[in-house]
Scaffold this active site. Structure first.
Site, short mmCIF file in Angstrom:
data_model
loop_
_atom_site.label_atom_id
_atom_site.label_comp_id
_atom_site.label_asym_id
_atom_site.label_seq_id
_atom_site.Cartn_x
_atom_site.Cartn_y
_atom_site.Cartn_z
N SER A 106 0.87 -1.33 -0.09
CA SER A 106 0.02 -0.05 0.18
C SER A 106 0.81 1.20 0.02
O SER A 106 1.76 1.55 -0.78
CB SER A 106 -1.05 -0.03 1.18
OG SER A 106 -1.94 0.77 1.07
N ASP A 108 -7.67 -6.52 -5.83
CA ASP A 108 -7.50 -5.40 -5.31
C ASP A 108 -7.90 -4.13 -6.16
O ASP A 108 -7.78 -4.26 -7.26
CB ASP A 108 -6.14 -5.14 -4.77
CG ASP A 108 -5.92 -3.56 -3.98
OD1 ASP A 108 -7.07 -3.35 -3.43
OD2 ASP A 108 -5.16 -3.05 -4.06
N HIS A 116 -5.70 -7.17 -1.73
CA HIS A 116 -4.54 -5.96 -1.27
C HIS A 116 -3.65 -6.38 -0.63
O HIS A 116 -2.43 -5.90 -0.59
CB HIS A 116 -5.51 -5.06 -0.63
CG HIS A 116 -4.48 -3.57 -0.34
ND1 HIS A 116 -4.04 -2.81 -1.34
CD2 HIS A 116 -4.19 -3.19 0.85
CE1 HIS A 116 -3.56 -1.62 -0.76
NE2 HIS A 116 -3.47 -1.84 0.57
#
Length: 684
Positions: free
Chosen positions: A181, A388, A446
């Site tokens: 991220s 994601d 993710h």
């Protein structure tokens, strides 16, 4: 008193052998983690890692402390030795305990608030260090908060210097960074800071042995990635063009496109900020347009981190992953804070709004602009879970097409896309060229290690070159060039078998291993292929590790036994010395002493010698521990008791003529006639 002293030595020796990595003089002993809820009841002995954790002071003037949690496998495979992997989560302001307790660490937390084992833990492939950063995140704290990525870089390099002061034995290890991220901004900035530091070392400083970066579903190039929300959502079937909100979403997407076109300068000097509210609005509109108000409250919105899941609105994934409900109370337990050696028992939160609000990323260039210089020196791997939305693979592919590195823009047009096969199953696909590798991981979100623990660990094998490249049969019964990785230890066992089979005429061609870390410009596709695929063999390496652990335990036991025997021997000598009677016979005229022994004692010594020779060392040790009289046994006397012959105290008269005899052997008499022994009877 002597016994207590000897026992104290024994206990200290045992502790020294049980904890060979720590001592009173070793500062890292303060960071040793020896207890956690469920550690001894749920985790097998051979699966318990060596752990250190605590809040490491960086700057005393503003109370800046970074919290870290280090895991080291106690039965390392050869490939994992001398390797340290720093893991960072994103946010900004989100704790890396997400990574430690829900992804790549050795433990997960169950509903009872206890640790359970994660079979896909990355610490089996290298020491893992999870760090809460910047200050204010998780268990880290400070009086001041960072405001841009340059500050974060300076503070993390400072943390690394302090960390390796604490663990000097790791200072020369190969260093990798991994995270996900917003760590797509952190990691390139920190890597750039390390590479610059290595070129400008001060006196006494040593370079950090940085070897590679691994970024999962990273937020790296905001411009291209923001423009990927709509194409990805359409391709994944999340939204259709006949949606009532389609026109408004399309207009917002165009506004984002205009911002990107205006600010995306070719030299990187006039770039958009890391986060754009205009472009973020595109994703928000998609989530609003796809809301199902007829569904249950917790299933009305698409999960932005895994579009195959649902969540409540407007959380849309913020309540995910489900393990978070167990991790939060676990880290807020006072006993756990004590176990983790916390100085400041601050209340743990997954993400800190205070840190996020203080951080002004618009003052920093997006990390993508650092890629060209980094790729000149070390490899970068970008891995993406294909489910994601927020940091999807289409955005990654988009900015790579525009990126110029190592003399060329984007991947070569004729570059092969290779299947990635793990444990005989296709796990994703790979492209790699000029030090940059992109991996698309199937059926992952993710947080790839959360969904695919063991597969994600094998990503380390790809960046370190521990794989085979060969042709593998796919679902269409067609052979396709593939990158093949294996469960822990299997490849080494396989290579050993192939090496042994080389002497046979029927041996197969051994595959050539290709390392993406080599700065040769060669892609993964240039490796030699195998004529046939080999099935995975049972892990001989795992058996080797088990045997090694058993051998270590036996060695430790032998060492401890030697200490016990030595202490026992010292005690025997000391007891014999204290129990030896003082001489009561004066010296003769020549100055030679007369040796005195009780007659019955001589007989008893002969008997005891025979008896002791018949006993083993363990029996004699047990007899000694029982506290037998070391002074010998005297023949009983008739009449009144004679007590202390040496001190001449408590001696009473005899009424019986029978007395104990003792033998006087004179050195003078022996010299006069060595063939004759004179015996003399003496009254007490």
């Amino acid at each position: 008193m002597v016994i207590k002293y000897l026992l104290l030595i024994l206990v200290q020796s045992f502790v020294a052998f049980a904890l060979p990595f720590t001592s009173r003089s070793d500062p890292k002993a303060e960071y040793l983690v020896t207890s956690l809820p469920g550690l001894y009841s749920n985790i097998r002995t051979d699966e318990r890692p060596l752990m250190f954790a605590g809040q490491l002071e960086l700057y005393p003037e503003n109370q800046t402390h970074y919290f870290f949690w280090k895991y080291q496998d106690t039965n390392q495979i050869p490939e994992a030795k001398k390797r340290t992997i720093f893991w960072l989560n994103g946010g900004p302001g989100c704790s890396s305990m997400d990574g430690a307790l829900m992804e790549a660490g050795p433990f997960r937390i169950n509903k009872e608030g206890e640790v359970i084992y994660n079979e896909g833990s990355w610490h089996k492939s290298g020491d893992m260090v999870f760090v809460d950063q910047p200050a204010g995140t998780g268990f880290s704290y400070s009086d001041d908060y960072d405001h841009d990525l340059d500050q974060i870089t300076v503070e993390f390099v400072r943390f690394m210097e302090k960390f390796f002061e604490l663990f000097p034995e790791d200072a020369s290890n190969e260093i990798y960074f991994a995270g996900e991220s917003y760590a797509g901004q952190y990691i390139p900035y920190i890597a750039d800071g390390i590479l610059r530091r290595n070129k400008n070392l001060r006196e006494g400083e040593k370079p950090f042995n940085l070897k590679g970066l691994m970024i999962g579903n990273g937020w790296i190039a905001p411009n291209e990635q923001s423009l990927s929300y709509l194409p990805y959502s359409v391709q994944a079937g999340i939204i259709k063009t006949n949606n009532p909100r389609w026109s408004s979403i399309l207009r917002q997407h165009q506004e984002c496109q205009d911002i990107v076109s205006e600010n995306d300068g070719p030299d990187g000097s006039d770039v958009s900020q890391v986060v754009s509210n205009t472009c973020e609005r595109v994703l928000n509109l998609i989530l609003e347009a796809t809301r199902d108000q007829s569904a249950a409250d917790n299933e009305q919105c698409v999960n932005m981190y895994d579009h195959t899941l649902r969540d409540s609105y407007p959380s849309c994934g913020m309540n995910w992953p489900p393990d978070l409900a167990n991790v939060t109370p676990f880290l807020r337990e006072q006993s756990v804070m004590n176990d983790l050696n916390l100085i400041n028992h601050k209340k743990w939160s997954e993400c800190s709004g205070k840190v996020g609000n203080s951080f002004r990323a618009k003052n920093s260039k997006p990390a993508i602009h650092l890629f060209p210089s980094i790729l000149e020196e070390i490899p970068i791997m970008l891995f993406n879970g294909n489910r994601d939305i927020i940091c999807n693979y289409i955005g990654i592919e988009g900015f790579i097409k525009k990126l110029t590195w190592n003399g060329q823009t984007g991947f070569s047009e004729d570059l092969d896309t290779l299947d990635w096969v793990y444990d005989n199953k296709t796990a994703g696909y790979i492209q790699s060229e000029r030090n940059l590798t992109v991996v698309n991981v199937f059926d992952a979100s993710h947080m790839v290690p959360f969904d695919k623990p063991e597969i994600s660990r094998s990503l380390i094998d790809i960046i370190t070159g521990n794989f085979d490249e060969k042709e593998v049969d796919n679902k269409s019964d067609m052979k396709k060039k593939s990158i093949v990785t294996y469960p822990l230890g299997v490849r080494m066992a396989k290579q050993k078998e192939e090496s042994e089979s080389k002497t046979s005429p029927t041996s197969v061609t051994q595959s050539k291993t290709s390392s993406i870390s080599a700065v040769s410009g060669k892609s993964l596709a240039t490796s030699t292929t195998l004529d046939q695929e080999h099935s995975a063999t049972p892990s001989a390496e795992a058996e080797r590790a088990k045997n090694q652990q058993t051998s270590n335990r036996i060695t430790r036991l032998i060492q401890l036994l030697v200490i016990v025997v030595l202490i026992w021997g010292v005690y025997i000598l000391y007891s014999s010395y204290r129990s030896r009677p003082s001489s009561i016979i004066k010296t003769g005229p020549s100055g030679k002493k007369k040796n005195v022994q009780w007659a019955d004692q001589l007989r008893q010594f002969e008997e005891e010698e025979i008896e002791q020779n018949e006993q083993g060392i363990l029996s004699r040790a047990l007899n000694k521990l029982k506290g037998g009289d070391s002074r010998g046994t005297y023949a009983p006397t008739s009449g009144k008791t004679y007590e202390d012959i040496e001190m001449n105290e408590g001696i009473t008269e005899h009424t019986d003529n029978r007395v104990d005899d003792f033998i006087i052997e004179s050195d003078e008499e022996d010299a006069h006639d060595e063939n004759q022994t004179n015996k003399q009877s003496v009254s007490k």
